[in-house]
Design a protein around this motif. Structure first.
Motif, PDB file in Angstrom:
ATOM      1  N   VAL A  85     -25.316  33.560  35.572  1.00  0.00           N
ATOM      2  CA  VAL A  85     -23.977  33.312  35.037  1.00  0.00           C
ATOM      3  C   VAL A  85     -23.410  34.656  34.590  1.00  0.00           C
ATOM      4  N   THR A  86     -22.185  34.947  35.007  1.00  0.00           N
ATOM      5  CA  THR A  86     -21.548  36.222  34.640  1.00  0.00           C
ATOM      6  C   THR A  86     -20.363  36.031  33.702  1.00  0.00           C
ATOM      7  N   GLY A  87     -19.959  34.782  33.473  1.00  0.00           N
ATOM      8  CA  GLY A  87     -18.868  34.501  32.555  1.00  0.00           C
ATOM      9  C   GLY A  87     -18.893  33.054  32.135  1.00  0.00           C
ATOM     10  N   TYR A  88     -18.467  32.782  30.895  1.00  0.00           N
ATOM     11  CA  TYR A  88     -18.456  31.412  30.379  1.00  0.00           C
ATOM     12  C   TYR A  88     -17.397  31.321  29.291  1.00  0.00           C
ATOM     13  N   ALA A  89     -16.546  30.329  29.370  1.00  0.00           N
ATOM     14  CA  ALA A  89     -15.564  30.035  28.319  1.00  0.00           C
ATOM     15  C   ALA A  89     -15.343  28.535  28.303  1.00  0.00           C
ATOM     16  N   ASP A  90     -14.992  27.996  27.167  1.00  0.00           N
ATOM     17  CA  ASP A  90     -14.807  26.548  27.037  1.00  0.00           C
ATOM     18  C   ASP A  90     -13.634  26.277  26.107  1.00  0.00           C
ATOM     19  N   ASP A  91     -12.655  25.531  26.597  1.00  0.00           N
ATOM     20  CA  ASP A  91     -11.542  25.057  25.774  1.00  0.00           C
ATOM     21  C   ASP A  91     -11.795  23.590  25.480  1.00  0.00           C
ATOM     22  N   ALA A  92     -12.513  23.321  24.407  1.00  0.00           N
ATOM     23  CA  ALA A  92     -12.942  21.966  24.078  1.00  0.00           C
ATOM     24  C   ALA A  92     -11.827  21.195  23.370  1.00  0.00           C
ATOM     25  N   ASP A  93     -11.808  19.889  23.589  1.00  0.00           N
ATOM     26  CA  ASP A  93     -10.862  18.979  22.938  1.00  0.00           C
ATOM     27  C   ASP A  93     -11.637  17.883  22.228  1.00  0.00           C
ATOM     28  N   GLY A  94     -11.155  17.483  21.073  1.00  0.00           N
ATOM     29  CA  GLY A  94     -11.768  16.372  20.363  1.00  0.00           C
ATOM     30  C   GLY A  94     -10.699  15.434  19.848  1.00  0.00           C
ATOM     31  N   ARG A 114     -15.730  26.714  31.713  1.00  0.00           N
ATOM     32  CA  ARG A 114     -15.380  27.478  32.922  1.00  0.00           C
ATOM     33  C   ARG A 114     -16.482  28.517  33.102  1.00  0.00           C
ATOM     34  N   VAL A 115     -17.252  28.301  34.141  1.00  0.00           N
ATOM     35  CA  VAL A 115     -18.435  29.125  34.380  1.00  0.00           C
ATOM     36  C   VAL A 115     -18.210  29.978  35.618  1.00  0.00           C
ATOM     37  N   GLU A 116     -18.580  31.242  35.498  1.00  0.00           N
ATOM     38  CA  GLU A 116     -18.550  32.134  36.651  1.00  0.00           C
ATOM     39  C   GLU A 116     -19.991  32.509  36.979  1.00  0.00           C
ATOM     40  N   VAL A 117     -20.361  32.340  38.246  1.00  0.00           N
ATOM     41  CA  VAL A 117     -21.707  32.683  38.688  1.00  0.00           C
ATOM     42  C   VAL A 117     -21.639  33.867  39.651  1.00  0.00           C
ATOM     43  N   ALA A 118     -22.779  34.544  39.826  1.00  0.00           N
ATOM     44  CA  ALA A 118     -22.826  35.742  40.660  1.00  0.00           C
ATOM     45  C   ALA A 118     -22.841  35.430  42.147  1.00  0.00           C
ATOM     46  N   SER A 119     -23.335  34.247  42.519  1.00  0.00           N
ATOM     47  CA  SER A 119     -23.512  33.935  43.936  1.00  0.00           C
ATOM     48  C   SER A 119     -22.985  32.546  44.273  1.00  0.00           C
ATOM     49  N   ALA A 120     -22.359  32.426  45.444  1.00  0.00           N
ATOM     50  CA  ALA A 120     -21.889  31.118  45.917  1.00  0.00           C
ATOM     51  C   ALA A 120     -23.052  30.154  46.099  1.00  0.00           C
TER      52      ALA A 120
END
Length: 158
Positions: A85-94, A114-120
């Motif tokens: 994983v090269t990036g991670y962000a989360d806009d959570a709602d409650g 929202r996850v970004e990975v290094a490889s397809a």
């Protein structure tokens, strides 16, 4: 081997405007949350309950705890499973619903990682690991309302 972990925090009310809780509108909801060795976290009530918008409220902290726990569990599972994983962000709602008697409860939380990975090659496994992370998340296992996940996984540079 399973272990037991203990945590300690101190919550101190700082909203006494001079007359204490003499009237409902006469006192502030400001407080500090402290733990040894950490900076204080400035808290208040939700503005709907006479708090201020410039401090964290308990509802935000609960939602943040769910999102943090899921992220940390997920990242550990990815690292152990060979998913980079090269990036991670989360806009959570409650959603919290009042019950009409002065109380209420959370009825749902939705995480939007929202996850970004290094490889397809890792996209499918990265997507699948969210379910496993949810099952292992300490905080999600401790609440009595549904916590859903709507993850999006992308490839770095794509």
């Amino acid at each position: 081997m399973p272990g037991q972990h203990s945590y300690r925090t101190t919550v101190t009310w700082t909203g006494n405007t001079g007359a204490g809780t003499g009237t409902y509108r006469g006192y502030g909801r400001d407080h500090e949350v402290r733990a040894e060795g950490l900076p204080p976290l400035l808290g208040t009530a939700d503005p709907a309950f006479r708090g201020t918008a410039d401090r964290w409220n308990p509802e935000q902290l609960l939602l943040a705890s769910l999102a943090q726990c899921h992220m940390l569990t997920y990242l550990a599972l990815c690292a152990l499973g060979g998913v980079v994983v090269t990036g991670y962000a989360d806009d959570a709602d409650g959603t919290m619903t009042e019950d009409g008697s002065g109380g209420g409860r959370f009825t749902e939380a939705v995480l939007h990682p929202r996850v970004e990975v290094a490889s397809a090659d890792d996209v499918a496994r990265a997507q699948e690991l969210h379910a496993e992370a949810h099952k292992k998340c300490f905080i999600a296992n401790s609440v009595n309302f549904p916590v859903r996940h709507e993850p999006v996984v992308t490839v770095r540079g794509a």
